[in-house]
Design a protein around this motif. Structure first.
Motif, short mmCIF file in Angstrom:
data_model
loop_
_atom_site.label_atom_id
_atom_site.label_comp_id
_atom_site.label_asym_id
_atom_site.label_seq_id
_atom_site.Cartn_x
_atom_site.Cartn_y
_atom_site.Cartn_z
N ASN A 223 -0.97 14.34 2.41
CA ASN A 223 -2.05 14.25 3.60
C ASN A 223 -3.34 13.70 2.97
OD1 ASN A 223 -0.08 15.04 5.33
ND2 ASN A 223 -0.83 17.13 5.68
N ALA A 224 -3.87 14.48 1.67
CA ALA A 224 -4.86 14.00 1.13
C ALA A 224 -5.04 12.55 0.73
CB ALA A 224 -5.33 14.79 -0.31
N ASN A 225 -3.98 12.00 0.12
CA ASN A 225 -3.63 10.73 -0.34
C ASN A 225 -4.00 9.82 1.00
OD1 ASN A 225 -3.66 11.07 -3.01
ND2 ASN A 225 -1.55 11.09 -2.84
N ALA A 226 -3.43 10.17 2.24
CA ALA A 226 -3.50 9.44 3.17
C ALA A 226 -4.66 9.49 4.09
CB ALA A 226 -2.40 9.87 4.38
N ALA A 227 -5.52 10.56 3.96
CA ALA A 227 -6.68 10.79 4.51
C ALA A 227 -7.73 9.98 3.57
CB ALA A 227 -7.15 12.20 4.44
N ALA A 228 -7.65 10.08 2.47
CA ALA A 228 -8.48 9.02 1.51
C ALA A 228 -8.33 7.76 1.90
CB ALA A 228 -8.34 9.44 0.12
N ALA A 229 -7.11 7.31 1.82
CA ALA A 229 -6.74 5.80 2.12
C ALA A 229 -7.17 5.28 3.60
CB ALA A 229 -5.21 5.54 2.04
N ASN A 230 -7.10 6.11 4.69
CA ASN A 230 -7.58 6.00 5.99
C ASN A 230 -9.14 5.76 6.22
OD1 ASN A 230 -5.08 5.97 6.98
ND2 ASN A 230 -5.11 8.05 7.79
N VAL A 231 -9.94 6.63 5.40
CA VAL A 231 -11.40 6.55 5.20
C VAL A 231 -11.58 5.31 4.44
CG1 VAL A 231 -13.48 7.61 4.33
CG2 VAL A 231 -11.74 9.14 5.60
N ARG A 232 -11.10 4.95 3.64
CA ARG A 232 -11.37 3.89 2.72
C ARG A 232 -11.28 2.53 3.48
NH1 ARG A 232 -8.33 4.73 -1.54
NH2 ARG A 232 -9.96 6.01 -2.48
N ALA A 233 -10.08 2.48 4.09
CA ALA A 233 -9.65 1.06 4.90
C ALA A 233 -10.61 1.22 6.13
CB ALA A 233 -8.17 1.60 5.48
N ARG A 234 -10.94 2.15 6.90
CA ARG A 234 -11.88 2.04 8.05
C ARG A 234 -13.20 1.57 7.41
NH1 ARG A 234 -13.14 3.65 13.35
NH2 ARG A 234 -11.06 4.72 13.38
N TYR A 235 -13.80 2.27 6.22
CA TYR A 235 -15.15 1.61 5.75
C TYR A 235 -14.88 0.17 5.49
CZ TYR A 235 -19.26 1.56 3.12
OH TYR A 235 -20.34 1.03 2.47
N SER A 236 -13.91 -0.30 4.56
CA SER A 236 -13.65 -1.48 4.21
C SER A 236 -13.62 -2.42 5.42
CB SER A 236 -12.57 -1.88 3.32
OG SER A 236 -12.63 -0.98 2.12
N GLU A 237 -12.76 -2.16 6.48
CA GLU A 237 -12.90 -3.03 7.60
C GLU A 237 -14.00 -3.28 8.34
OE1 GLU A 237 -9.45 -1.37 9.91
OE2 GLU A 237 -8.15 -1.73 8.52
N ALA B 49 -5.99 -8.95 1.81
CA ALA B 49 -4.85 -7.61 1.60
C ALA B 49 -5.76 -7.40 0.18
CB ALA B 49 -3.54 -8.06 1.15
N GLY B 50 -5.99 -6.07 0.24
CA GLY B 50 -6.34 -5.34 -1.23
C GLY B 50 -8.13 -5.33 -1.18
N TYR B 51 -8.63 -5.74 -0.17
CA TYR B 51 -10.05 -5.92 -0.05
C TYR B 51 -10.75 -4.29 0.03
CZ TYR B 51 -14.76 -6.64 1.30
OH TYR B 51 -16.16 -6.43 1.59
N TYR B 52 -11.59 -4.00 -0.82
CA TYR B 52 -12.10 -2.68 -0.56
C TYR B 52 -13.51 -2.95 -0.68
CZ TYR B 52 -7.71 -0.22 -1.29
OH TYR B 52 -6.51 0.14 -1.18
N ALA B 53 -14.36 -2.36 0.06
CA ALA B 53 -15.85 -2.59 0.27
C ALA B 53 -16.51 -1.74 -0.82
CB ALA B 53 -16.63 -2.31 1.79
N PRO B 54 -17.75 -1.91 -1.14
CA PRO B 54 -18.49 -1.21 -2.34
C PRO B 54 -18.55 -0.05 -1.60
CG PRO B 54 -19.68 -3.14 -1.30
CD PRO B 54 -18.67 -3.22 -0.50
#
Length: 173
Positions: free
Chosen positions: A101-115, A130-135
């Motif tokens: 769950n921790a990995n999924a939660a971190a990925a969700n926050v990172r994806a929301r921020y990046s989008e 694909a693969g884009y991550y914001a600062p």
């Protein structure tokens, strides 16, 4: 033979420049605004904080659930022993579930921020590649309030106002 080489060279030049073409870099003010907007879209939660919360929730939930199940299965005579064994087993299982769950939660926050960041910065260019991550987001705002001003910093009340504590009582209803 010479035409073939020149056509291949022309194709490489055209495709090479098309692959590297990117929008012009935005101004720093827009970047700061978009970072703030993206951080707000995540509730000012960093991926690390989201992962830590999910991990702790999984471990504690497993511990409590295992203790309860162990006490029930232990019966009247061995309820305490069953609860202890169940708590250990539940904590182990909860930690394993919490890690996923921790990995999924971190990925969700990172994806929301990046989008949100990408949409703000490059809105007319469609979804992020694909693969884009914001600062990384800016640090969260401070938790406390600044200290109050010293007494008398603003002067006294305006003329015609009663002194503090000298207000008349409210009218009866």
């Amino acid at each position: 033979m010479r035409k073939t080489i020149s056509l291949i060279g022309l194709g490489l030049v055209l495709f090479g420049t098309a692959a590297t073409a990117q929008p012009a870099p935005p101004d720093p003010g827009r970047d700061a605004y978009c970072r703030q907007s993206a951080a707000a879209s995540t509730g000012y939660v960093t991926p690390r904080q989201a992962a830590e919360n999910a991990q702790a929730t999984g471990t504690i939930g497993g511990l409590l659930g295992g203790a309860a199940l162990g006490a029930i299965l232990g019966g009247r005579r061995n309820a305490g022993e069953g609860a202890a064994i169940g708590a250990v087993g539940g904590a182990i299982a909860g930690t394993a579930v919490g890690a996923g769950n921790a990995n999924a939660a971190a990925a969700n926050v990172r994806a929301r921020y990046s989008e949100t960041y990408y949409g703000c910065m490059y809105g007319s260019y469609g979804p992020p590649p694909a693969g884009y991550y914001a600062p990384e987001p800016p640090p969260p705002p401070p938790g406390g309030y600044p200290p109050p001003p010293p007494p008398g910093a603003y002067g006294g009340p305006p003329p015609g106002y009663p002194p503090p504590g000298g207000y008349p009582p409210p009218p009866p209803y």
